[in-house]
Design an enzyme around this catalytic site. Structure first.
Site, PDB file in Angstrom:
ATOM      1  CB  SER A  85     -57.586   6.032 -25.005  1.00 30.65           C
ATOM      2  OG  SER A  85     -57.699   5.817 -23.610  1.00 30.65           O
ATOM      3  CG  MET A 131     -63.122   2.669 -16.957  1.00 31.26           C
ATOM      4  SD  MET A 131     -61.643   1.643 -16.828  1.00 31.26           S
ATOM      5  CE  MET A 131     -60.950   1.881 -18.462  1.00 31.26           C
ATOM      6  CG  ASP A 187     -61.111   1.181 -26.888  1.00 33.17           C
ATOM      7  OD1 ASP A 187     -59.880   1.263 -26.674  1.00 33.17           O
ATOM      8  OD2 ASP A 187     -61.962   1.608 -26.092  1.00 33.17           O
ATOM      9  N   GLY A 188     -58.515  -1.087 -27.975  1.00 37.60           N
ATOM     10  CA  GLY A 188     -57.773  -2.021 -27.139  1.00 37.60           C
ATOM     11  C   GLY A 188     -56.628  -2.675 -27.892  1.00 37.60           C
ATOM     12  CG  HIS A 244     -61.508   6.658 -26.475  1.00 35.03           C
ATOM     13  ND1 HIS A 244     -62.608   6.197 -27.173  1.00 35.03           N
ATOM     14  CD2 HIS A 244     -61.287   5.754 -25.493  1.00 35.03           C
ATOM     15  CE1 HIS A 244     -63.025   5.063 -26.637  1.00 35.03           C
ATOM     16  NE2 HIS A 244     -62.237   4.769 -25.605  1.00 35.03           N
ATOM     17  N   GLY A 285     -54.435   4.149 -26.943  1.00 38.87           N
ATOM     18  CA  GLY A 285     -54.003   4.832 -25.737  1.00 38.87           C
ATOM     19  C   GLY A 285     -52.502   4.808 -25.609  1.00 38.87           C
ATOM     20  CB  SER A 286     -50.193   2.320 -24.147  1.00 38.75           C
ATOM     21  OG  SER A 286     -50.926   1.247 -24.655  1.00 38.75           O
ATOM     22  CG  ASP A 342     -61.163   4.691 -22.076  1.00 35.80           C
ATOM     23  OD1 ASP A 342     -62.033   4.109 -22.748  1.00 35.80           O
ATOM     24  OD2 ASP A 342     -59.997   4.893 -22.482  1.00 35.80           O
ATOM     25  CG  MET A 390     -65.832   0.660 -20.539  1.00 33.07           C
ATOM     26  SD  MET A 390     -64.039   0.651 -20.639  1.00 33.07           S
ATOM     27  CE  MET A 390     -63.747   2.403 -20.868  1.00 33.07           C
ATOM     28  CG  HIS A 392     -65.413   3.270 -24.152  1.00 33.77           C
ATOM     29  ND1 HIS A 392     -64.281   2.469 -24.206  1.00 33.77           N
ATOM     30  CD2 HIS A 392     -66.460   2.422 -24.029  1.00 33.77           C
ATOM     31  CE1 HIS A 392     -64.643   1.215 -24.121  1.00 33.77           C
ATOM     32  NE2 HIS A 392     -65.959   1.150 -24.002  1.00 33.77           N
ATOM     33  CG  MET A 411     -64.926  -3.237 -25.944  1.00 35.74           C
ATOM     34  SD  MET A 411     -64.014  -1.676 -25.872  1.00 35.74           S
ATOM     35  CE  MET A 411     -62.569  -2.115 -24.902  1.00 35.74           C
TER      36      MET A 411
HETATM   37  C1  DX5 Z   1     -59.779  -0.110 -22.214  1.00 34.72           C
HETATM   38  C2  DX5 Z   1     -60.154   1.217 -22.775  1.00 34.72           C
HETATM   39  C3  DX5 Z   1     -59.267   1.674 -23.845  1.00 34.72           C
HETATM   40  C4  DX5 Z   1     -57.832   1.837 -23.461  1.00 34.72           C
HETATM   41  C5  DX5 Z   1     -57.001   1.503 -24.666  1.00 34.72           C
HETATM   42  O1  DX5 Z   1     -60.815  -0.630 -21.497  1.00 34.72           O
HETATM   43  O2  DX5 Z   1     -61.461   1.200 -23.272  1.00 34.72           O
HETATM   44  O3  DX5 Z   1     -59.755   2.855 -24.473  1.00 34.72           O
HETATM   45  O4  DX5 Z   1     -57.491   3.121 -23.030  1.00 34.72           O
HETATM   46  O5  DX5 Z   1     -55.690   1.515 -24.290  1.00 34.72           O
HETATM   47  P1  DX5 Z   1     -54.571   0.803 -25.189  1.00 34.72           P
HETATM   48  O6  DX5 Z   1     -54.607   1.470 -26.523  1.00 34.72           O
HETATM   49  O7  DX5 Z   1     -53.339   1.051 -24.429  1.00 34.72           O
HETATM   50  O8  DX5 Z   1     -54.946  -0.652 -25.274  1.00 34.72           O
HETATM   51 ZN    ZN Z   2     -62.076   2.960 -24.488  1.00 39.60          ZN
END
Ligand code: DX5
Ligand code: ZN
Length: 227
Positions: free
Chosen positions: A6, A34, A172-173, A30, A194-195, A32, A65, A63, A134
């Site tokens: 992500s 939002m 995810d998360g 990925h 992501g991170s 995101d 949101m 994704h 999630m």
């Molecule tokens: C959060 C996102 C994730 C996010 C995950 O709402 O949907 O895709 O980027 O980030 P990490 O892996 O850092 O939790």
């Molecule tokens: Zn996501």
């Protein structure tokens, strides 16, 4: 076992360059999306994704949101995303959203927030290609993995296995070296991180290690009966 990094915590001012850092190593990128309504955060929308897709060749895993995926989701598929995932909580006609995504040429995914039971999407299995469980409250990167979501991952896997169609289970998360093993053992096969990926020194090596850890955990779970 597929890894979908992500970009949420990457340098969003250099989005295409950031995406290309995982080219050749990741299965998907990925994205995101939002809207500051469905979730408190605001990232980017269809115009940015359309531009980005002209600059990258790695399949996009969008994704959404956002509220009203009924209106917006097919556009991401038309723009060339390989997979478009909407939240069941936000959809007015969840079945129709999945059908519209597929008709526009992408895989359709349906996502559930931590508070939403799998039973709410049971009827959608024949029309979706992926279930996203999630493992944090959607909205922000860098949160802690919610281990109490593991039973839902197992439930989603059982639901997918009980159908004739091949449905992937995505998590995810908070996915990192430990949680990826737990999720793989529980039946997940697509991992968003992501991170843990963009914050690492060698992105390709991290992705390769994550995939290997997931495979090993799944093999262990299959040998010993799924946890
Ligand atoms: C959060 C996102 C994730 C996010 C995950 O709402 O949907 O895709 O980027 O980030 P990490 O892996 O850092 O939790
Ligand atoms: Zn996501």
């Amino acid at each position: 076992m597929q890894i979908s990094p992500s970009v949420l915590n990457a340098d969003l001012a250099s989005l295409a360059d950031e995406v290309n850092r995982v080219r050749g190593a990741a299965d998907w990128i990925h994205l995101d999306v939002m809207d500051n309504h469905f979730v408190p955060n605001l990232t980017f929308g269809l115009p940015v994704v359309e531009s980005l897709l002209r600059r990258i060749d790695i399949p996009a895993d969008c994704h959404l949101m956002i509220d009203d995926p009924d209106r917006w989701a097919p556009g991401f598929a038309e723009a060339g995303a390989g997979s478009v995932t909407y939240h069941v909580e936000a959809a007015r006609r969840p079945r129709m959203v999945a059908k519209d995504i597929r008709a526009a040429g992408a895989r359709a995914g349906v996502a559930v927030k931590p508070g939403t039971p799998i039973s709410q999407i049971a009827g959608l299995v024949p029309v979706v290609d992926m279930i996203l469980v999630m493992t944090v409250e959607p909205g922000f990167g860098g949160q802690s993995f919610m281990a109490d979501m593991l039973p839902k991952v197992r439930e989603a896997r059982r639901l997918a296995d009980s159908s004739d169609v091949d449905v992937w289970i995505q998590v995810d998360g908070g996915i990192g070296p430990d949680s990826i093993e737990q999720c793989a053992a529980a039946g997940a096969d697509v991992f968003v991180a992501g991170s843990a990926i963009f914050g690492s020194a060698d992105l390709a090596a991290t992705i390769t290690a994550f995939r290997a850890a997931a495979l090993q955990a799944r093999a262990g779970a299959s040998a010993g009966g799924r946890a």
